[in-house]
Design a protein around this motif. Sequence first.
Motif, short mmCIF file in Angstrom:
data_model
loop_
_atom_site.label_atom_id
_atom_site.label_comp_id
_atom_site.label_asym_id
_atom_site.label_seq_id
_atom_site.Cartn_x
_atom_site.Cartn_y
_atom_site.Cartn_z
N VAL A 198 -12.60 -6.81 8.05
CA VAL A 198 -12.13 -7.00 6.52
C VAL A 198 -10.81 -7.85 6.81
CG1 VAL A 198 -13.25 -5.47 5.37
CG2 VAL A 198 -11.32 -4.77 6.31
N ALA A 199 -10.52 -8.69 6.11
CA ALA A 199 -9.21 -9.26 6.20
C ALA A 199 -8.22 -8.61 5.07
CB ALA A 199 -9.22 -10.83 5.91
N GLU A 200 -7.21 -8.50 5.74
CA GLU A 200 -5.95 -7.88 4.79
C GLU A 200 -5.23 -8.96 4.16
OE1 GLU A 200 -3.52 -4.87 3.72
OE2 GLU A 200 -5.10 -4.79 4.78
N LEU A 201 -4.96 -8.52 2.93
CA LEU A 201 -4.21 -9.45 1.83
C LEU A 201 -2.90 -9.07 1.82
CD1 LEU A 201 -6.69 -9.33 -1.20
CD2 LEU A 201 -6.43 -11.13 0.41
N ASP A 202 -1.84 -10.18 1.52
CA ASP A 202 -0.43 -9.92 1.36
C ASP A 202 0.01 -10.59 0.17
OD1 ASP A 202 1.81 -9.05 1.94
OD2 ASP A 202 2.38 -10.80 3.31
N ALA A 203 1.01 -10.13 -0.51
CA ALA A 203 1.52 -10.59 -1.52
C ALA A 203 2.87 -11.19 -1.34
CB ALA A 203 1.72 -9.35 -2.76
N LYS A 204 3.20 -12.26 -1.84
CA LYS A 204 4.27 -13.22 -1.63
C LYS A 204 5.02 -13.40 -2.95
CE LYS A 204 3.04 -15.28 2.76
NZ LYS A 204 3.26 -16.07 3.51
N PRO A 205 5.89 -12.53 -3.22
CA PRO A 205 6.65 -12.51 -4.73
C PRO A 205 7.80 -13.37 -4.49
CG PRO A 205 7.40 -10.47 -3.46
CD PRO A 205 6.36 -10.91 -2.61
N ASP A 206 8.14 -14.17 -5.71
CA ASP A 206 9.20 -15.20 -5.65
C ASP A 206 9.68 -15.19 -7.48
OD1 ASP A 206 10.76 -17.43 -5.35
OD2 ASP A 206 9.56 -18.93 -6.15
N PRO A 207 10.76 -14.72 -7.39
CA PRO A 207 11.86 -14.29 -6.36
C PRO A 207 11.70 -12.79 -5.90
CG PRO A 207 12.88 -13.64 -8.57
CD PRO A 207 11.39 -14.56 -8.91
N ALA A 208 12.05 -12.42 -4.70
CA ALA A 208 11.87 -11.13 -3.96
C ALA A 208 13.14 -10.27 -4.36
CB ALA A 208 11.67 -11.30 -2.52
N PRO A 232 18.42 -5.85 -12.94
CA PRO A 232 17.87 -4.82 -13.53
C PRO A 232 17.73 -5.40 -15.19
CG PRO A 232 19.98 -4.16 -13.09
CD PRO A 232 19.67 -5.71 -12.52
N GLU A 233 17.02 -6.69 -15.33
CA GLU A 233 17.02 -7.37 -16.72
C GLU A 233 15.69 -7.85 -16.55
OE1 GLU A 233 18.59 -10.12 -13.61
OE2 GLU A 233 19.79 -8.43 -14.80
N SER A 234 15.09 -8.26 -17.78
CA SER A 234 13.73 -8.97 -17.92
C SER A 234 13.54 -10.09 -17.29
CB SER A 234 13.63 -8.87 -19.41
OG SER A 234 12.32 -9.61 -19.59
N GLU A 235 12.45 -10.09 -16.38
CA GLU A 235 12.54 -11.33 -15.62
C GLU A 235 10.83 -11.66 -15.30
OE1 GLU A 235 14.55 -13.24 -11.59
OE2 GLU A 235 15.62 -11.69 -12.70
N ASP A 236 10.60 -13.09 -15.25
CA ASP A 236 9.30 -13.50 -14.76
C ASP A 236 9.24 -13.31 -13.22
OD1 ASP A 236 8.15 -13.40 -17.05
OD2 ASP A 236 8.78 -15.50 -17.73
N GLU A 283 -7.07 -20.02 -9.40
CA GLU A 283 -7.48 -20.59 -8.21
C GLU A 283 -6.61 -20.75 -7.05
OE1 GLU A 283 -6.54 -23.54 -11.28
OE2 GLU A 283 -7.83 -22.05 -11.35
N ASP A 284 -5.32 -20.87 -7.37
CA ASP A 284 -4.21 -21.10 -6.32
C ASP A 284 -3.76 -19.73 -5.87
OD1 ASP A 284 -4.36 -23.90 -6.85
OD2 ASP A 284 -3.03 -23.66 -8.61
N GLY A 285 -4.23 -18.69 -6.33
CA GLY A 285 -3.87 -17.39 -5.86
C GLY A 285 -2.71 -16.87 -6.48
N GLU A 286 -2.18 -17.48 -7.54
CA GLU A 286 -0.91 -17.26 -8.25
C GLU A 286 -1.23 -16.42 -9.47
OE1 GLU A 286 1.05 -20.68 -8.83
OE2 GLU A 286 1.18 -21.45 -6.65
N VAL A 287 -0.09 -15.67 -9.61
CA VAL A 287 -0.19 -14.85 -11.06
C VAL A 287 1.48 -14.85 -11.45
CG1 VAL A 287 -1.82 -13.34 -10.74
CG2 VAL A 287 0.53 -12.43 -10.08
N SER A 288 1.83 -14.66 -12.67
CA SER A 288 3.10 -14.56 -13.03
C SER A 288 3.04 -13.20 -13.89
CB SER A 288 3.74 -15.58 -13.98
OG SER A 288 4.99 -15.62 -14.49
N LEU A 347 12.90 -6.23 -4.66
CA LEU A 347 14.26 -5.68 -4.57
C LEU A 347 14.91 -5.74 -5.77
CD1 LEU A 347 16.14 -3.83 -3.04
CD2 LEU A 347 17.16 -6.08 -1.97
N VAL A 348 15.31 -4.65 -6.61
CA VAL A 348 16.08 -4.80 -7.81
C VAL A 348 17.54 -4.35 -7.31
CG1 VAL A 348 16.31 -3.84 -10.08
CG2 VAL A 348 13.99 -4.09 -9.01
N ILE A 349 18.36 -5.14 -7.62
CA ILE A 349 19.84 -5.04 -7.43
C ILE A 349 20.66 -5.19 -8.57
CG2 ILE A 349 21.95 -5.66 -6.27
CD1 ILE A 349 20.04 -6.61 -3.89
N ARG A 350 21.66 -4.14 -8.83
CA ARG A 350 22.50 -4.34 -9.78
C ARG A 350 23.74 -5.09 -9.49
NH1 ARG A 350 23.06 -0.42 -13.77
NH2 ARG A 350 21.96 1.35 -12.65
N ASP A 351 24.13 -5.98 -10.29
CA ASP A 351 25.21 -6.84 -10.25
C ASP A 351 26.37 -6.32 -10.00
OD1 ASP A 351 23.41 -9.01 -9.88
OD2 ASP A 351 23.68 -9.45 -12.15
#
Length: 149
Positions: free
Chosen positions: A47-57, A61-65, A102-107, A145-149
Amino acid sequence: MRTFRRFRSDSRAIEGLPIRLVIALVVGVASLGVMMNMLSGVGGLTVAELDAKPDPAVIGPESEDIDIVVVDPDGEPVEDATVVVTGGTATLDDVETETTDEDGEVSVHVAPELGPNQQEGTLEVRIKPPAGSDYADERENTAILVIRD
């Protein structure tokens, strides 16, 4: 009858047996290792291992897509995988779930929270592979990673 007495009185017969068993065991284990290595190269059995690439990583601590791309080991996008974002050391009110296009993307829309004295935390990303595929998500994915400003 004479041969039987000779074997019966000969105590040396057992001397070579343990070393022969050890040699047979070593050869057998080495052969098994070679066969297993040959089988691991066969695509239908692995089996092939899947990986997730978040942007931004890294987010605050506020609402964000967050856009997340699910890829296979060759870096190709994977369609119809379900992405699940949950709170790690940062908290979320709800579990966020989306299915890749189809592009392997989600928001995914997240609103992480940090504790009163907490300067940073993480959100965990898991992937449920498409049904009937040869994919798996057994390793840990890139955390957000969630960082407080």
